[in-house]
Motif scaffolding. Structure first.
Motif, PDB file in Angstrom:
ATOM      1  N   ARG A  44     -10.640   1.529 112.110  1.00 39.24           N
ATOM      2  CA  ARG A  44     -11.182   2.584 112.962  1.00 39.24           C
ATOM      3  C   ARG A  44     -10.425   3.888 112.728  1.00 39.24           C
ATOM      4  N   PRO A  45     -11.103   5.036 112.791  1.00 40.53           N
ATOM      5  CA  PRO A  45     -10.384   6.312 112.644  1.00 40.53           C
ATOM      6  C   PRO A  45      -9.445   6.528 113.832  1.00 40.53           C
ATOM      7  N   PRO A  46      -8.405   7.312 113.650  1.00 41.53           N
ATOM      8  CA  PRO A  46      -7.450   7.559 114.737  1.00 41.53           C
ATOM      9  C   PRO A  46      -8.140   8.168 115.955  1.00 41.53           C
ATOM     10  N   MET A  47      -7.640   7.799 117.149  1.00 43.23           N
ATOM     11  CA  MET A  47      -8.196   8.342 118.394  1.00 43.23           C
ATOM     12  C   MET A  47      -7.273   9.406 118.973  1.00 43.23           C
ATOM     13  N   TRP A  48      -6.334   9.887 118.188  1.00 44.83           N
ATOM     14  CA  TRP A  48      -5.395  10.868 118.651  1.00 44.83           C
ATOM     15  C   TRP A  48      -5.283  11.986 117.629  1.00 44.83           C
ATOM     16  N   ARG A  49      -4.714  13.079 118.057  1.00 51.36           N
ATOM     17  CA  ARG A  49      -4.504  14.201 117.165  1.00 51.36           C
ATOM     18  C   ARG A  49      -3.096  14.088 116.595  1.00 51.36           C
ATOM     19  N   ASP A  50      -2.993  14.124 115.287  1.00 49.70           N
ATOM     20  CA  ASP A  50      -1.701  14.048 114.621  1.00 49.70           C
ATOM     21  C   ASP A  50      -1.148  15.474 114.514  1.00 49.70           C
ATOM     22  N   ASP A  51      -0.171  15.800 115.357  1.00 51.27           N
ATOM     23  CA  ASP A  51       0.372  17.157 115.344  1.00 51.27           C
ATOM     24  C   ASP A  51       1.655  17.262 114.516  1.00 51.27           C
ATOM     25  N   ARG A  52       1.988  16.189 113.797  1.00 51.33           N
ATOM     26  CA  ARG A  52       3.192  16.235 112.948  1.00 51.33           C
ATOM     27  C   ARG A  52       2.980  17.090 111.702  1.00 51.33           C
ATOM     28  N   GLY A  53       1.743  17.261 111.283  1.00 59.54           N
ATOM     29  CA  GLY A  53       1.486  18.020 110.068  1.00 59.54           C
ATOM     30  C   GLY A  53       1.467  19.520 110.293  1.00 59.54           C
ATOM     31  N   GLY A  54       1.482  19.950 111.546  1.00 61.20           N
ATOM     32  CA  GLY A  54       1.494  21.374 111.832  1.00 61.20           C
ATOM     33  C   GLY A  54       0.156  22.037 111.609  1.00 61.20           C
ATOM     34  N   GLY A  55      -0.922  21.270 111.403  1.00 62.46           N
ATOM     35  CA  GLY A  55      -2.228  21.833 111.130  1.00 62.46           C
ATOM     36  C   GLY A  55      -2.999  22.260 112.367  1.00 62.46           C
ATOM     37  N   GLY A  56      -2.525  21.924 113.571  1.00 65.08           N
ATOM     38  CA  GLY A  56      -3.235  22.313 114.777  1.00 65.08           C
ATOM     39  C   GLY A  56      -4.352  21.356 115.100  1.00 65.08           C
TER      40      GLY A  56
END
Length: 159
Positions: free
Chosen positions: A145-157
């Motif tokens: 399943r695709p992630p259900m959260w926003r990954d903010d570690r990449g700094g992409g917003g």
């Protein structure tokens, strides 16, 4: 419980007295199995320390109990107290559920009770309990399943 512990539990001495009697009616001592009641000194002290976020709900349940029983729930009339307790415990109310959870979780983590059930009282770590291996393939649906959260570690917003 001692007077100094009442503020910690967020309950008055009268509420603690009623809770202790109610706990003893909910789970009485049983000499045949060698187990204490939930009003046992050690178990009740654990209940008082463990109320936490349930304290307001338990206070509500104790207020309901007082309305059912009148002024003398802790008086000498055991039959009247038992009848009031059964009326309260028969209610489908979140406050009564919180009260039951508070009493039972502390009762069933007492070492004496665990031993009477044939369970060795162990801490979760370091010794712990062995868990049977399950079917790890059941997790494949979740892993794909695709992630259900926003990954903010990449700094992409946010997306």
């Amino acid at each position: 419980m001692r007077a100094g512990e009442a503020s910690h539990a967020e309950l008055t001495m009268g509420e603690l007295r009623n809770l202790r009697r109610l706990a003893g009616l909910m789970v009485p001592a049983d000499a045949e199995y060698g187990v204490p009641g939930a009003d046992d000194e050690a178990i009740f002290a654990d209940i008082g320390r463990s109320l936490g976020r349930d304290a307001p709900a338990i206070r509500t349940a104790l207020t309901m109990l007082q309305e059912i029983a009148g002024d003398d729930f802790c008086g000498p009339d055991t039959e009247k107290a038992e009848a009031a307790a059964m009326v309260l415990l028969g209610r489908d109310d979140p406050a009564v559920t919180a009260l039951g959870r508070a009493v039972l979780q502390c009762y069933y983590r007492d070492d004496r009770v665990l031993r009477s059930l044939g369970i060795e009282p162990l801490a979760p770590f370091p010794k712990g309990r062995a868990l049977e291996q399950g079917d790890w393939s059941l997790l494949e649906a979740v892993r794909g399943r695709p992630p259900m959260w926003r990954d903010d570690r990449g700094g992409g917003g946010a997306t």
